[in-house]
Design a protein around this motif. Structure first.
Motif, mmCIF file in Angstrom:
data_model
loop_
_atom_site.group_PDB
_atom_site.id
_atom_site.type_symbol
_atom_site.label_atom_id
_atom_site.label_comp_id
_atom_site.label_asym_id
_atom_site.label_seq_id
_atom_site.Cartn_x
_atom_site.Cartn_y
_atom_site.Cartn_z
ATOM 1 N N LEU A 17 -60.546 63.264 9.262
ATOM 2 C CA LEU A 17 -60.771 61.818 9.345
ATOM 3 C C LEU A 17 -59.537 61.085 9.865
ATOM 4 O O LEU A 17 -59.648 60.116 10.600
ATOM 5 C CB LEU A 17 -61.156 61.255 7.977
ATOM 6 N N LEU A 19 -57.499 61.959 12.064
ATOM 7 C CA LEU A 19 -57.358 62.052 13.519
ATOM 8 C C LEU A 19 -58.495 61.385 14.279
ATOM 9 O O LEU A 19 -58.431 61.244 15.496
ATOM 10 C CB LEU A 19 -57.231 63.525 13.923
ATOM 11 N N VAL A 20 -59.558 61.000 13.571
ATOM 12 C CA VAL A 20 -60.624 60.264 14.268
ATOM 13 C C VAL A 20 -60.712 58.813 13.813
ATOM 14 O O VAL A 20 -61.593 58.080 14.236
ATOM 15 C CB VAL A 20 -62.011 60.930 14.096
ATOM 16 N N ALA A 21 -59.778 58.402 12.928
ATOM 17 C CA ALA A 21 -59.851 57.052 12.360
ATOM 18 C C ALA A 21 -59.303 56.018 13.343
ATOM 19 O O ALA A 21 -58.350 55.302 13.045
ATOM 20 C CB ALA A 21 -59.117 56.978 11.033
ATOM 21 N N PHE A 22 -59.900 55.945 14.539
ATOM 22 C CA PHE A 22 -59.552 54.886 15.482
ATOM 23 C C PHE A 22 -60.031 53.584 14.870
ATOM 24 O O PHE A 22 -61.162 53.482 14.446
ATOM 25 C CB PHE A 22 -60.208 55.119 16.833
#
Lengths: 177, 190
Positions: A17, A19-22
């Protein structure tokens, strides 16, 4: 599930999460909810709503719901593992990218990445809102509180803490049950 | 990046970074970002307003909590990895401890009628705040380039909220498509 298994699950889940929590932690609330409530059964829907509310009311950055999910799943060790997994990978990435930043500042592909990720992130934050409203609003009085808070936060510059405080007081007085 | 001139203020030490971000964290009720700006730009003058905006846009482009990313970048500029560690630990440390204590209180007293009722209200209000956040984020996109943004907002929402698909997979598929769309849109306007 053994505690060590739970810790590994927390570490894996929140590293991914991180690394994808843009757009920050608010964008990945639906996935935290799916894992914590639907997949791993660490807590009920009501617990999730309550922990999210506690994290919002506490001072500090808004990713703190991560700490509370870890804590609920596996105690103090869980809280620390979840927090480190949520912050660590993105921090390392940021540290590394920041050094190269000046070189790419004005490039077209960088602004395309920003512009392209924005609508997807907004879709995720809308999903967060949907998931949280469904977890929190178990009656029509609570739905009114949600709508009022949303209205105040959207249309005014009032500190959102006042909304939380007012809603908490209404709750204590027993007006919302 | 350490050789980059900042706003004319002396380069902060690791300890100063720790203390400053510690203060930002504990003052930031209901969102740390406005307070971070006031402290870093106006009070400490470690960053110019332009620096701040640019750093924030970098932090928003990268994954992870924006304000934590910002502590990493500001710390790294001042004194390398030591600065990053000092700033991020200063920012995260105290709130994590506070929230763990609150979690303990919740498991101990969460079943009590009064606490349960207070949390019902807090939860309803907190979810409303996220509704407002979502609306505020969506508005400029829908105003600026509606036919480009709306489809991706809707598909991302449907996939994650309605179909309950794992978010990382949705991002891996939709992200590149949306970036490609933004790329062609910008090129055609140029």
């Amino acid at each position: 599930m053994k505690t060590s298994d739970t810790l590994v699950a927390l570490a894996v889940q929140f590293t991914a999460l991180s690394l994808v929590a843009f757009g920050g932690a608010n964008a990945v609330i639906p996935e935290m909810h799916r894992q914590a409530v639907d997949v791993n059964h660490w807590m009920t829907n009501q617990d999730f709503a309550a922990l999210f509310a506690i994290a919002q009311a506490a001072p500090g950055p808004n990713f703190l719901v991560t700490t509370l999910i870890g804590w609920k799943a596996a105690g103090l060790a869980g809280a620390l593992v979840a927090t480190a997994a949520m912050c660590g990978p993105s921090c390392l990435l940021t540290f590394w990218v920041a050094r190269a930043w000046d070189r790419y500042r004005e490039t077209a592909w960088r602004s395309a990445i920003g512009a392209g990720l924005a609508p997807v992130t907004v879709g995720f934050v809308c999903s967060s809102a949907f998931v949280l409203v469904r977890a929190a609003d178990t009656g029509w009085k609570l739905a009114i509180v949600t709508a009022a808070s949303a209205g105040v936060a959207y249309f005014t510059k009032l500190n959102p803490l006042w909304c939380l405080l007012a809603a908490g007081i209404l709750g204590v007085l027993g007006l919302l049950a | 990046m350490t050789d980059r001139p900042t706003a004319g203020a002396p380069t902060p030490t690791a300890w100063a970074l720790f203390v400053t971000f510690f203060t930002i964290a504990l003052s930031g009720f209901g969102g740390t970002l406005p307070f971070a700006r006031r402290t870093l730009v106006e009070r400490k003058a470690w960053l110019t307003p332009e620096d701040f905006t640019e750093t924030l846009s970098l932090c928003q482009t990268l994954p992870g909590p924006n304000i934590v990313n910002m502590s990493i970048v500001v710390g790294a500029r001042a004194c390398g990895w030591r600065g990053s560690v000092a700033a991020s630990v200063g920012l995260v440390g105290a709130p994590v401890i506070i929230v763990i204590v609150l979690g303990m209180l919740y498991s101990r007293f969460g079943a009590l009628g009064m606490v349960r009722h207070a949390l019902l209200g807090l939860g309803a209000s907190a979810s409303g705040l996220i509704v407002a956040t979502a609306a505020r984020m969506a508005e400029p996109l829908l105003r600026g380039r509606p036919w480009l943004a709306a489809p991706f907002i809707l598909v991302a929402f449907a996939a994650v909220a309605i179909l309950r698909l794992p978010l990382p997979y949705v991002l891996v598929v939709l992200g590149p498509l949306s970036i490609a769309a933004a790329w062609f849109w910008k090129r055609n306007r140029a």
